[in-house]
Design a protein around this motif. Structure first.
Motif, PDB file in Angstrom:
ATOM      1  N   PRO A   1     112.887 -22.758  41.651  1.00 53.77           N
ATOM      2  CA  PRO A   1     112.306 -21.429  41.915  1.00 53.77           C
ATOM      3  C   PRO A   1     111.887 -20.748  40.624  1.00 53.77           C
ATOM      4  O   PRO A   1     112.461 -20.979  39.561  1.00 53.77           O
ATOM      5  N   GLY A   2     110.855 -19.879  40.735  1.00 57.63           N
ATOM      6  CA  GLY A   2     110.418 -19.100  39.585  1.00 57.63           C
ATOM      7  C   GLY A   2     111.339 -17.930  39.336  1.00 57.63           C
ATOM      8  O   GLY A   2     112.145 -17.550  40.183  1.00 57.63           O
ATOM      9  N   ARG A   3     111.204 -17.297  38.165  1.00 57.02           N
ATOM     10  CA  ARG A   3     112.105 -16.199  37.812  1.00 57.02           C
ATOM     11  C   ARG A   3     111.843 -14.948  38.628  1.00 57.02           C
ATOM     12  O   ARG A   3     112.665 -14.056  38.690  1.00 57.02           O
ATOM     13  N   SER A   4     110.664 -14.842  39.255  1.00 57.80           N
ATOM     14  CA  SER A   4     110.369 -13.679  40.092  1.00 57.80           C
ATOM     15  C   SER A   4     110.994 -13.814  41.470  1.00 57.80           C
ATOM     16  O   SER A   4     110.759 -12.999  42.342  1.00 57.80           O
ATOM     17  N   ARG A   5     111.812 -14.873  41.668  1.00 60.64           N
ATOM     18  CA  ARG A   5     112.309 -15.197  42.981  1.00 60.64           C
ATOM     19  C   ARG A   5     113.542 -14.434  43.401  1.00 60.64           C
ATOM     20  O   ARG A   5     114.583 -15.004  43.662  1.00 60.64           O
ATOM     21  N   ALA A   6     113.426 -13.096  43.410  1.00 59.83           N
ATOM     22  CA  ALA A   6     114.363 -12.364  44.222  1.00 59.83           C
ATOM     23  C   ALA A   6     113.946 -12.620  45.667  1.00 59.83           C
ATOM     24  O   ALA A   6     114.703 -12.431  46.600  1.00 59.83           O
ATOM     25  N   LEU A   7     112.671 -13.062  45.824  1.00 61.06           N
ATOM     26  CA  LEU A   7     112.137 -13.403  47.133  1.00 61.06           C
ATOM     27  C   LEU A   7     111.884 -14.900  47.195  1.00 61.06           C
ATOM     28  O   LEU A   7     111.590 -15.547  46.188  1.00 61.06           O
ATOM     29  N   LEU A   8     111.984 -15.455  48.386  1.00 62.09           N
ATOM     30  CA  LEU A   8     111.789 -16.873  48.583  1.00 62.09           C
ATOM     31  C   LEU A   8     110.309 -17.210  48.518  1.00 62.09           C
ATOM     32  O   LEU A   8     109.461 -16.461  48.981  1.00 62.09           O
ATOM     33  N   GLY A   9     109.985 -18.374  47.924  1.00 59.88           N
ATOM     34  CA  GLY A   9     108.594 -18.794  47.824  1.00 59.88           C
ATOM     35  C   GLY A   9     108.147 -19.608  49.016  1.00 59.88           C
ATOM     36  O   GLY A   9     108.897 -19.834  49.963  1.00 59.88           O
ATOM     37  N   GLY A  10     106.901 -20.099  48.940  1.00 55.26           N
ATOM     38  CA  GLY A  10     106.321 -20.811  50.073  1.00 55.26           C
ATOM     39  C   GLY A  10     105.947 -22.247  49.777  1.00 55.26           C
ATOM     40  O   GLY A  10     105.120 -22.826  50.487  1.00 55.26           O
ATOM     41  N   ASP A  11     106.515 -22.879  48.719  1.00 55.90           N
ATOM     42  CA  ASP A  11     106.249 -24.289  48.442  1.00 55.90           C
ATOM     43  C   ASP A  11     107.003 -25.164  49.445  1.00 55.90           C
ATOM     44  O   ASP A  11     108.162 -24.888  49.779  1.00 55.90           O
ATOM     45  N   PHE A  12     106.360 -26.235  49.912  1.00 55.69           N
ATOM     46  CA  PHE A  12     107.010 -27.127  50.880  1.00 55.69           C
ATOM     47  C   PHE A  12     106.455 -28.544  50.729  1.00 55.69           C
ATOM     48  O   PHE A  12     105.359 -28.743  50.215  1.00 55.69           O
ATOM     49  N   TYR A  13     107.240 -29.533  51.164  1.00 55.29           N
ATOM     50  CA  TYR A  13     106.782 -30.925  51.136  1.00 55.29           C
ATOM     51  C   TYR A  13     107.507 -31.719  52.209  1.00 55.29           C
ATOM     52  O   TYR A  13     108.514 -31.285  52.778  1.00 55.29           O
ATOM     53  N   ASP A  14     107.018 -32.929  52.465  1.00 53.42           N
ATOM     54  CA  ASP A  14     107.653 -33.812  53.447  1.00 53.42           C
ATOM     55  C   ASP A  14     107.119 -35.228  53.244  1.00 53.42           C
ATOM     56  O   ASP A  14     106.016 -35.423  52.704  1.00 53.42           O
ATOM     57  N   THR A  15     107.902 -36.200  53.676  1.00 50.49           N
ATOM     58  CA  THR A  15     107.515 -37.612  53.603  1.00 50.49           C
ATOM     59  C   THR A  15     108.131 -38.331  54.795  1.00 50.49           C
ATOM     60  O   THR A  15     109.343 -38.225  55.031  1.00 50.49           O
TER      61      THR A  15
ATOM     62  N   ILE B   1     102.349 -32.211  50.389  1.00 49.39           N
ATOM     63  CA  ILE B   1     102.933 -31.096  49.645  1.00 49.39           C
ATOM     64  C   ILE B   1     102.001 -29.911  49.810  1.00 49.39           C
ATOM     65  O   ILE B   1     100.772 -30.077  49.888  1.00 49.39           O
ATOM     66  N   GLY B   2     102.566 -28.703  49.926  1.00 51.39           N
ATOM     67  CA  GLY B   2     101.737 -27.530  50.173  1.00 51.39           C
ATOM     68  C   GLY B   2     102.345 -26.277  49.584  1.00 51.39           C
ATOM     69  O   GLY B   2     103.481 -26.262  49.112  1.00 51.39           O
ATOM     70  N   ASP B   3     101.572 -25.207  49.637  1.00 48.47           N
ATOM     71  CA  ASP B   3     101.980 -23.935  49.044  1.00 48.47           C
ATOM     72  C   ASP B   3     101.324 -22.804  49.810  1.00 48.47           C
ATOM     73  O   ASP B   3     100.092 -22.705  49.850  1.00 48.47           O
ATOM     74  N   VAL B   4     102.143 -21.956  50.436  1.00 50.13           N
ATOM     75  CA  VAL B   4     101.638 -20.745  51.095  1.00 50.13           C
ATOM     76  C   VAL B   4     101.522 -19.654  50.043  1.00 50.13           C
ATOM     77  O   VAL B   4     102.433 -19.446  49.242  1.00 50.13           O
ATOM     78  N   CYS B   5     100.395 -18.959  50.006  1.00 46.36           N
ATOM     79  CA  CYS B   5     100.202 -17.924  48.993  1.00 46.36           C
ATOM     80  C   CYS B   5     101.211 -16.798  49.197  1.00 46.36           C
ATOM     81  O   CYS B   5     101.549 -16.435  50.316  1.00 46.36           O
ATOM     82  N   GLY B   6     101.701 -16.264  48.092  1.00 43.90           N
ATOM     83  CA  GLY B   6     102.628 -15.150  48.151  1.00 43.90           C
ATOM     84  C   GLY B   6     104.075 -15.599  48.107  1.00 43.90           C
ATOM     85  O   GLY B   6     104.394 -16.791  48.060  1.00 43.90           O
ATOM     86  N   HIS B   7     104.978 -14.611  48.115  1.00 45.55           N
ATOM     87  CA  HIS B   7     106.418 -14.850  48.084  1.00 45.55           C
ATOM     88  C   HIS B   7     107.080 -13.969  49.128  1.00 45.55           C
ATOM     89  O   HIS B   7     106.625 -12.868  49.399  1.00 45.55           O
ATOM     90  N   GLY B   8     108.163 -14.441  49.689  1.00 50.80           N
ATOM     91  CA  GLY B   8     108.904 -13.635  50.652  1.00 50.80           C
ATOM     92  C   GLY B   8     109.266 -14.448  51.877  1.00 50.80           C
ATOM     93  O   GLY B   8     108.796 -15.572  52.073  1.00 50.80           O
ATOM     94  N   PRO B   9     110.118 -13.886  52.735  1.00 51.87           N
ATOM     95  CA  PRO B   9     110.581 -14.625  53.916  1.00 51.87           C
ATOM     96  C   PRO B   9     109.477 -14.966  54.898  1.00 51.87           C
ATOM     97  O   PRO B   9     109.528 -16.019  55.540  1.00 51.87           O
ATOM     98  N   ASP B  10     108.467 -14.108  55.032  1.00 53.64           N
ATOM     99  CA  ASP B  10     107.367 -14.414  55.953  1.00 53.64           C
ATOM    100  C   ASP B  10     106.605 -15.648  55.484  1.00 53.64           C
ATOM    101  O   ASP B  10     106.272 -16.534  56.281  1.00 53.64           O
ATOM    102  N   GLU B  11     106.307 -15.694  54.176  1.00 51.63           N
ATOM    103  CA  GLU B  11     105.576 -16.835  53.633  1.00 51.63           C
ATOM    104  C   GLU B  11     106.412 -18.109  53.721  1.00 51.63           C
ATOM    105  O   GLU B  11     105.910 -19.195  54.032  1.00 51.63           O
ATOM    106  N   ALA B  12     107.718 -17.975  53.415  1.00 50.45           N
ATOM    107  CA  ALA B  12     108.603 -19.138  53.498  1.00 50.45           C
ATOM    108  C   ALA B  12     108.699 -19.650  54.935  1.00 50.45           C
ATOM    109  O   ALA B  12     108.661 -20.868  55.184  1.00 50.45           O
ATOM    110  N   ALA B  13     108.825 -18.728  55.897  1.00 45.75           N
ATOM    111  CA  ALA B  13     108.904 -19.136  57.298  1.00 45.75           C
ATOM    112  C   ALA B  13     107.614 -19.829  57.733  1.00 45.75           C
ATOM    113  O   ALA B  13     107.653 -20.821  58.482  1.00 45.75           O
ATOM    114  N   LEU B  14     106.480 -19.332  57.256  1.00 47.86           N
ATOM    115  CA  LEU B  14     105.207 -19.976  57.585  1.00 47.86           C
ATOM    116  C   LEU B  14     105.144 -21.379  56.988  1.00 47.86           C
ATOM    117  O   LEU B  14     104.647 -22.315  57.619  1.00 47.86           O
TER     118      LEU B  14
END
Length: 466
Positions: free
Chosen positions: A253-267, A279-292
């Motif tokens: 996680p980045g240092r701005s991560r008081a909020l959860l990010g949106g990076d994800f992967y699978d195999t 591998i993917g990345d939802v723009c933004g940070h926070g629970p909504d982006e992470a859930a998406l």
């Protein structure tokens, strides 16, 4: 229609050291009634009115000589608000010192309407007479709580203030019920003295602060647990049973991560022997982006097992994103790779995502082609994502990553590492004999060191070797 202002009880000033007894309360109340009758009834008192009222009761000595002492008392003293409706002032509040020995400021209100106007930021504790007539009923409140409706209304008005309930010595059960509802403690009206009241106020204030701090810790712990569950959804274990490919991954996680990010992967490996990675990345940070991100990853896995790949898969994922995103401006980048059962060829689709890096024995690491890169998911309603065929060879190492790996700064300037810098870094580390988990760990550490500390964005990297 203007609302008439109810007449307020006198507000003793801390500087005068004046005890608030029945005689003083009645006299000062009468004097204030005369002053209040002279002002228009459409006036609404605010914090300035309160301060002016306190200053009007100060001794008429030279104010300038007392300014330093007054500032010191204001910085350390406590202010309490007493709510009771007896116009004769039968409730006598003795002069109470704070922990530093200075008199505690006292304000009084006859009802919650007056109290709401007097609940300024400097009020630390509220003394509520439980005999006060009830507030207006709340439809959500059960009938058997009617006798403490005023207390519960006050707790909603002042959620961060300590509350002491005042009752008679024969009604201890009601006082205990008040504590259960949310008051910090209860006192008997007919047993008040300076020592007992001062101790009770200080105890209530400190207990309220401790309760607020504990609540904050509990909320932080719950958020951390929720974040951990979301991270497990973003970063699952690979399903590669039966495959000869080696898998490694890293997430930081980045240092701005008081909020959860949106990076994800699978195999995953499908029944026909094809290995699919993404591998993917939802723009933004926070629970909504992470859930998406979790939803997109799970949808990708389900669609992959259903036999979809390439443009058909990404088009369906875009529909999922469009229906699930909390805002129309949210988008996601994605990279998908499907590796043939013999491991020599792969299909590559890029949706606004950086191209993977491939390294083969005897050759330097290079980026896979990205000329046919399609747009990020969620940007264009009817976009298309061409699938490129890539020759891998008999032995190779394929690295997929999110843009957090290449967007870190180099030193103190504004220059970023970029894809070219990352490629050179991986080439050098492979030349040192690093592979698999060791290679990813070294890459993560070097990027962090080049940035001069933790990266501002999350980083996810996965590596497949044959």
């Amino acid at each position: 229609m203007p609302v008439p202002v109810p007449r307020q009880r006198a507000i003793p000033a801390v500087e005068s050291g004046q005890a608030l007894d029945a005689h003083t309360t009645t006299d000062t109340h009468d004097r204030q009634d005369e002053r209040q009758d002279e002002r228009p009834t459409t006036d609404r008192p605010d914090a300035n009115d309160i301060q002016n009222a306190e200053r009007r009761q100060e001794p008429t000595t030279d104010d300038s000589a007392h300014e330093p002492a007054r500032a010191d008392r204001d910085a350390t003293g406590l202010t309490i608000l007493v709510i009771e409706d007896d116009p004769a002032g039968s409730l006598s509040i003795p002069e109470v010192p704070d922990a530093a020995g200075k008199p505690i400021r006292v304000r009084t209100a006859r009802n919650l309407t007056e109290a709401e106007r007097l609940l300024t930021d400097d009020v630390s504790c509220v003394l509520l007479d439980l005999a006060l007539p009830g507030a207006k009923p709340d439809r959500a409140e059960p009938e058997h709580h009617d006798e403490l409706r005023t207390l519960r209304h006050l707790l909603r008005l002042a959620p961060r203030r300590a509350v002491l309930a005042l009752t008679t010595s024969g009604d201890a059960e009601r006082g205990a019920e008040a504590v259960r509802v949310g008051a910090q403690d209860y006192l008997f009206r007919d047993e008040l003295d300076s020592r007992l009241l001062g101790r009770a106020i200080r105890y209530a204030v400190e207990r309220k602060r401790a309760d607020i701090a504990q609540q904050g810790l509990t909320e932080s712990r719950i958020r951390a647990q929720e974040n951990a569950r979301l991270e497990r959804g973003l970063l699952p274990k690979p399903l590669l049973d039966g495959s000869t490919l080696r898998f490694a991954s890293r997430y930081r996680p980045g240092r701005s991560r008081a909020l959860l990010g949106g990076d994800f992967y699978d195999t995953v490996r499908t029944p026909d022997g094809t290995v699919h990675a993404m591998i993917g990345d939802v723009c933004g940070h926070g629970p909504d982006e992470a859930a998406l991100g979790v939803e997109l990853r799970i949808a990708w896995r389900a669609l992959t097992f259903a036999g979809l790949c390439g443009d058909e898969l990404l088009s369906t994922l875009q529909q999922v994103l469009e229906h699930e995103r909390p805002d129309d401006e949210i988008f996601a980048t994605l990279c998908t790779v499907d590796i043939s059962p013999d491991g020599r060829r792969a299909g590559l689709c890029l949706a606004g995502h950086p191209a993977p890096l491939i390294a083969t024995p005897g050759r330097p690491a290079v980026l896979l082609p990205y000329e046919n890169n399609g747009p990020a998911l969620g940007l264009l309603p009817k976009a298309r994502w061409p699938r490129m065929q890539v020759e891998l060879g008999p032995s190779w190492s394929l690295m997929l990553y999110t843009d957090g790996l290449i967007e870190g700064r180099i030193g103190q300037g504004r220059q970023r590492l970029g894809q070219e810098g990352m490629v050179e870094m991986i080439r050098r580390q492979r030349a040192q004999g690093l592979t698999g988990e060791g290679l990813l760990e070294a890459a993560m550490n070097e990027v962090r060191d080049l940035n001069g500390g933790d990266l501002t964005d999350d980083v996810a990297v996965l590596l497949l070797d044959r």
